[in-house]
Design a protein around this motif. Structure first.
Motif, short mmCIF file in Angstrom:
data_model
loop_
_atom_site.label_atom_id
_atom_site.label_comp_id
_atom_site.label_asym_id
_atom_site.label_seq_id
_atom_site.Cartn_x
_atom_site.Cartn_y
_atom_site.Cartn_z
N THR A 190 -70.92 -0.98 -53.06
CA THR A 190 -72.19 -0.38 -52.66
C THR A 190 -73.01 -1.41 -51.91
O THR A 190 -72.59 -2.55 -51.70
CB THR A 190 -72.97 0.19 -53.86
N ILE A 191 -74.20 -0.98 -51.50
CA ILE A 191 -75.15 -1.81 -50.77
C ILE A 191 -76.40 -1.96 -51.63
O ILE A 191 -76.85 -1.01 -52.26
CB ILE A 191 -75.52 -1.16 -49.42
N ALA A 192 -76.96 -3.16 -51.66
CA ALA A 192 -78.22 -3.42 -52.35
C ALA A 192 -79.14 -4.15 -51.37
O ALA A 192 -78.96 -5.34 -51.11
CB ALA A 192 -77.99 -4.27 -53.60
N THR A 193 -80.08 -3.42 -50.80
CA THR A 193 -80.92 -3.96 -49.74
C THR A 193 -82.40 -3.78 -50.06
O THR A 193 -82.79 -2.77 -50.64
CB THR A 193 -80.60 -3.27 -48.40
N MET A 194 -83.21 -4.73 -49.65
CA MET A 194 -84.66 -4.57 -49.81
C MET A 194 -85.27 -3.83 -48.63
O MET A 194 -86.49 -3.72 -48.54
CB MET A 194 -85.32 -5.94 -49.99
N ARG A 213 -87.88 -18.36 -43.94
CA ARG A 213 -86.69 -18.49 -44.78
C ARG A 213 -87.01 -18.19 -46.25
O ARG A 213 -86.27 -17.50 -46.93
CB ARG A 213 -86.11 -19.89 -44.63
N ASP A 214 -88.14 -18.73 -46.72
CA ASP A 214 -88.45 -18.65 -48.15
C ASP A 214 -89.20 -17.39 -48.54
O ASP A 214 -89.06 -16.90 -49.67
CB ASP A 214 -89.29 -19.86 -48.57
N LYS A 215 -90.02 -16.84 -47.64
CA LYS A 215 -90.93 -15.76 -48.00
C LYS A 215 -90.63 -14.42 -47.34
O LYS A 215 -91.22 -13.41 -47.70
CB LYS A 215 -92.37 -16.15 -47.65
N MET A 216 -89.73 -14.40 -46.37
CA MET A 216 -89.46 -13.15 -45.66
C MET A 216 -88.10 -12.56 -46.00
O MET A 216 -88.02 -11.45 -46.52
CB MET A 216 -89.60 -13.37 -44.14
N PHE A 217 -87.02 -13.30 -45.76
CA PHE A 217 -85.69 -12.75 -45.96
C PHE A 217 -85.46 -12.39 -47.43
O PHE A 217 -85.61 -13.21 -48.32
CB PHE A 217 -84.60 -13.72 -45.49
N GLY A 218 -85.08 -11.12 -47.67
CA GLY A 218 -84.79 -10.66 -49.02
C GLY A 218 -85.98 -10.13 -49.78
O GLY A 218 -85.83 -9.62 -50.89
N HIS A 219 -87.18 -10.23 -49.21
CA HIS A 219 -88.39 -9.79 -49.90
C HIS A 219 -88.84 -8.42 -49.39
O HIS A 219 -88.48 -8.00 -48.29
CB HIS A 219 -89.50 -10.81 -49.71
N ASP A 246 -78.80 -8.74 -38.12
CA ASP A 246 -80.06 -8.40 -37.46
C ASP A 246 -81.18 -9.36 -37.81
O ASP A 246 -82.35 -9.09 -37.52
CB ASP A 246 -80.49 -6.98 -37.87
N SER A 247 -80.86 -10.48 -38.44
CA SER A 247 -81.90 -11.36 -38.95
C SER A 247 -82.87 -11.80 -37.86
O SER A 247 -84.08 -11.90 -38.09
CB SER A 247 -81.27 -12.59 -39.61
N GLN A 248 -82.36 -12.06 -36.67
CA GLN A 248 -83.24 -12.53 -35.59
C GLN A 248 -84.24 -11.44 -35.20
O GLN A 248 -85.39 -11.75 -34.87
CB GLN A 248 -82.42 -12.95 -34.38
N LEU A 249 -83.82 -10.18 -35.25
CA LEU A 249 -84.73 -9.09 -34.92
C LEU A 249 -85.86 -9.00 -35.94
O LEU A 249 -87.03 -8.82 -35.58
CB LEU A 249 -83.96 -7.76 -34.86
N ASN A 285 -78.97 -6.43 -44.46
CA ASN A 285 -79.55 -7.12 -43.31
C ASN A 285 -79.13 -8.59 -43.29
O ASN A 285 -79.33 -9.31 -44.26
CB ASN A 285 -81.07 -7.00 -43.33
N GLY A 286 -78.52 -9.00 -42.19
CA GLY A 286 -78.02 -10.36 -42.09
C GLY A 286 -76.67 -10.55 -42.75
O GLY A 286 -76.11 -11.64 -42.74
N THR A 287 -76.12 -9.46 -43.30
CA THR A 287 -74.84 -9.54 -44.01
C THR A 287 -73.85 -8.56 -43.38
O THR A 287 -72.96 -8.98 -42.65
CB THR A 287 -75.04 -9.24 -45.51
#
Length: 225
Positions: A109-113, A41-47, A15-18, A9-11
């Motif tokens: 591969t893909i590594a996504t949360m 930015r700090d608490k949502m993306f990647g969590h 889709d980051s804006q969605l 996501n975002g890579t």
């Protein structure tokens, strides 16, 4: 470098804006006011969804609460993906770059949360089996700590049979970049799908910043040197 691990996501899919819009809406429901831009930015993306909900309400959420809000939010998100047909495609240059990796037998591969419902959605809509072994995709299954913990990239490197130091990671989120650092990843490439290039310029540990996959330095793979 011998292999590559992509955040998704975002890579690979911008889709980051969605996600941003969906979590703005749901954070207001959870705590009475939406997340600020800095919190996003700090608490949502990647969590993980559980981590985000816990932060919003200030205490450990029940399993039922996590399931309810996560399903509602992700269902809304997938609807928005399908409605935004103009942008519902892989990132600029991604198809050509993935074809290159496949043609040169470079482990990947893909590594996504993202959780399985979304991963299954991506596999179906983007035909990811064209480039990836689906059983090697690492996603949030309830047992992997969210980024910035290193676990997801350690697992992904093991899935493609490489040491973390021999892998490249492509990320867009601060949490993901810090996760890759903690995992001992050899090279970390930031892609500015949402943030400006300047945002990444003072981040330690990056090996490069790209605006699209057209800019990726393919010569960093040892098999091509």
């Amino acid at each position: 470098m011998q292999g590559i691990i992509f955040d998704f996501n975002g890579t690979l899919y911008w889709d980051s804006q969605l996600h941003y819009d969906a979590w703005k809406e749901f954070s207001a429901i959870l705590r009475g006011e939406p997340f600020t831009n800095e919190e996003m930015r700090d608490k949502m993306f990647g969590h993980t969804n559980e981590d985000i909900i816990e932060y919003a309400i200030g205490h450990k959420p029940s399993k039922e609460m996590v399931e309810k809000y996560a399903k509602e939010k992700e269902s809304l998100y997938r609807q928005r993906c399908l409605q935004d047909r103009e942008n519902f495609k892989l990132a600029p240059g991604a198809v050509e770059f993935l074809d290159f990796l496949k043609e040169n037998n470079i482990p990947r591969t893909i590594a996504t949360m993202s959780e399985w419902d979304n991963v299954e959605f991506y596999i179906k809509e983007f035909k990811l089996e064209r480039w990836f072994d689906l059983d090697k995709i690492v996603y949030s299954d309830g047992t992997i700590p969210g980024k910035p913990a290193p676990d997801i990239f350690l697992i992904a490197a093991e899935k493609i049979g490489l040491a973390p130091k021999d892998c490249v990671v492509v990320e867009d989120a601060i949490a993901g970049i810090n996760s890759a650092k903690s995992a001992g990843i050899g090279k970390i490439i930031a892609i500015d799908s949402l943030e400006p290039v300047e945002f990444y310029q003072n981040i330690d540990g990056l090996s490069g910043i790209i605006k699209s996959f057209h800019e990726f330095d393919r010569k960093m793979f040892r098999c091509l040197v």
